[in-house]
Scaffold this active site. Structure first.
Site, PDB file in Angstrom:
ATOM      1  N   ASP A  39      -9.999  -3.439  -5.970  1.00  0.00           N
ATOM      2  CA  ASP A  39      -9.511  -2.779  -4.747  1.00  0.00           C
ATOM      3  C   ASP A  39     -10.461  -1.627  -4.411  1.00  0.00           C
ATOM      4  O   ASP A  39     -10.616  -0.697  -5.210  1.00  0.00           O
ATOM      5  CB  ASP A  39      -8.086  -2.254  -4.981  1.00  0.00           C
ATOM      6  CG  ASP A  39      -7.441  -1.713  -3.716  1.00  0.00           C
ATOM      7  OD1 ASP A  39      -8.123  -1.037  -2.926  1.00  0.00           O
ATOM      8  OD2 ASP A  39      -6.230  -1.940  -3.524  1.00  0.00           O
ATOM      9  N   SER A  87       0.839  -1.195   0.000  1.00  0.00           N
ATOM     10  CA  SER A  87       0.000   0.000   0.000  1.00  0.00           C
ATOM     11  C   SER A  87       0.881   1.254   0.000  1.00  0.00           C
ATOM     12  O   SER A  87       1.714   1.418  -0.891  1.00  0.00           O
ATOM     13  CB  SER A  87      -0.954  -0.057   1.193  1.00  0.00           C
ATOM     14  OG  SER A  87      -2.002   0.860   1.058  1.00  0.00           O
ATOM     15  N   HIS A  95      -7.928  -4.991  -1.389  1.00  0.00           N
ATOM     16  CA  HIS A  95      -6.754  -4.216  -0.992  1.00  0.00           C
ATOM     17  C   HIS A  95      -5.905  -5.070  -0.049  1.00  0.00           C
ATOM     18  O   HIS A  95      -6.320  -5.379   1.073  1.00  0.00           O
ATOM     19  CB  HIS A  95      -7.175  -2.922  -0.297  1.00  0.00           C
ATOM     20  CG  HIS A  95      -6.021  -2.013   0.005  1.00  0.00           C
ATOM     21  ND1 HIS A  95      -5.368  -1.295  -0.972  1.00  0.00           N
ATOM     22  CD2 HIS A  95      -5.379  -1.730   1.167  1.00  0.00           C
ATOM     23  CE1 HIS A  95      -4.390  -0.597  -0.422  1.00  0.00           C
ATOM     24  NE2 HIS A  95      -4.366  -0.859   0.873  1.00  0.00           N
TER      25      HIS A  95
END
Length: 339
Positions: free
Chosen positions: A274, A150, A303
């Site tokens: 996502d 991320s 995600h």
């Protein structure tokens, strides 16, 4: 090895269908990866300005392996479930693993007075590797294999694009990285993502409250009162990191425009569903224009989810190890650990 066929091969595990359930599965199922078979050594890395990063080293059992360096995302740390799951995957297979706490994250909070991590603070990764080169040279002598998740994935991609490495970076991987930070924030502001926004903001506030960063009390109060992640970035992250505002921060630190500069073999994994980070930023990249880049963009995975039907370990960890073995030229050269 890694490409369209591998992306198409990802099949979500029942009942975790769709991007939201893939994203939330670890939380809802109470997943707690066990790393107790691999005792960790605490190492404190002093940055040039005096702040310190506490990292955890697990020695692998395979001979001649480079160190896998795992970098967490926003409000994460060494104990994040996805960090520990990736560490476990590689440790089972004999790799040495370093779990990194970025500046001000988790146990680094009380040790960092001068600032905090953000999506573009690639200089801290460079400093981390530079310090390890002289403090613990045996950890980086065979090179490193960084994995970023991320926000940490965006930071890693920016670091790779700068092509200034104190140690040999053999290959790298980014999972669910927000290549366009402004677009990711706009997505997070959608009504469907209100619960995600509250969750992330709650943890950003907790992280700030635990931080030793020096700032006027009024500045802290305003940041803690921010009603959105973007407002928090506007009031705290951007000005504390030298940016005029949140928009300037997002523009300067988004990794997407920098991808053509990467020369290290790099795997980018991102799911089309996502819920936090739009796939459009990935579709806009000229992947064929840079042979160092390998995209892996399955239709599902959420995600940092990628919970597949065929086995319990995260699918992205399998793809990353296979990529490292192939693209770093390690396949067939490493001794497997004893059973």
């Amino acid at each position: 090895m890694t490409g369209a066929d591998d992306a198409a091969a990802f099949v979500p595990r029942a009942p975790w269908w769709g991007g939201d359930l893939q994203t939330l599965r670890n939380l809802l199922a109470g997943i707690r990866p066990d790393l107790s078979p691999w005792p960790a050594e605490r190492i404190f890395v002093r940055l040039p300005d005096g702040d310190r990063l506490p990292v955890l080293l697990h020695q692998g059992e395979g001979a001649g392996r480079p160190t896998v360096v795992v970098i967490h995302g926003l409000t994460g740390c060494e104990d994040s479930t996805y960090v520990k799951a990736t560490a476990r995957w590689f440790l089972v297979r004999g790799w040495p693993v370093l779990r990194v706490n970025l500046r001000g994250a988790g146990p680094a909070g009380p040790l960092c007075r001068l600032g905090a991590y953000h999506a573009g603070r690639s200089e801290d990764l460079r400093a981390l590797f530079a310090v390890l080169r002289w403090q613990r040279p045996e950890l980086v002598a065979r090179g490193v294999l960084p994995v970023g998740f991320s926000l940490g994935g965006n930071m890693l991609l920016k670091f790779l694009a700068e092509n200034d490495f104190p140690v040999a970076v053999l290959a790298a991987a980014a999972v669910s990285a927000p290549l366009d930070l402004a677009a990711a924030q706009a997505c997070l502001m959608l009504p469907r993502n209100a619960a995600y926004q509250r969750y992330i903001l709650h943890h950003m506030r907790r992280e700030l409250q635990a931080s030793a960063q020096e700032a006027p009390a009024a500045v802290r109060r305003r940041a803690l009162a921010a009603g959105t992640v973007r407002a928090f970035d506007e009031l705290w992250t951007a000005p504390r990191s030298g940016f005029a505002d949140a928009e300037a921060y997002y523009r300067a630190c988004s990794a997407g425009p920098l991808l053509p500069e990467i020369r290290v073999p790099t795997l980018a994994i991102h799911a089309a569903d996502d819920p936090w980070i739009p796939i459009e930023a990935y579709r806009a990249v000229d992947w064929a224009g840079n042979p160092a880049l390998t995209p892996l963009l399955p239709a599902s995975g959420g995600h940092v989810g990628f919970h597949a039907a065929d086995r319990p370990e995260p699918w992205h960890d399998r793809m990353i190890e296979a990529f490292f073995l192939e693209r770093a030229g390690l396949e067939g050269r490493l001794r497997r650990p004893a059973a």
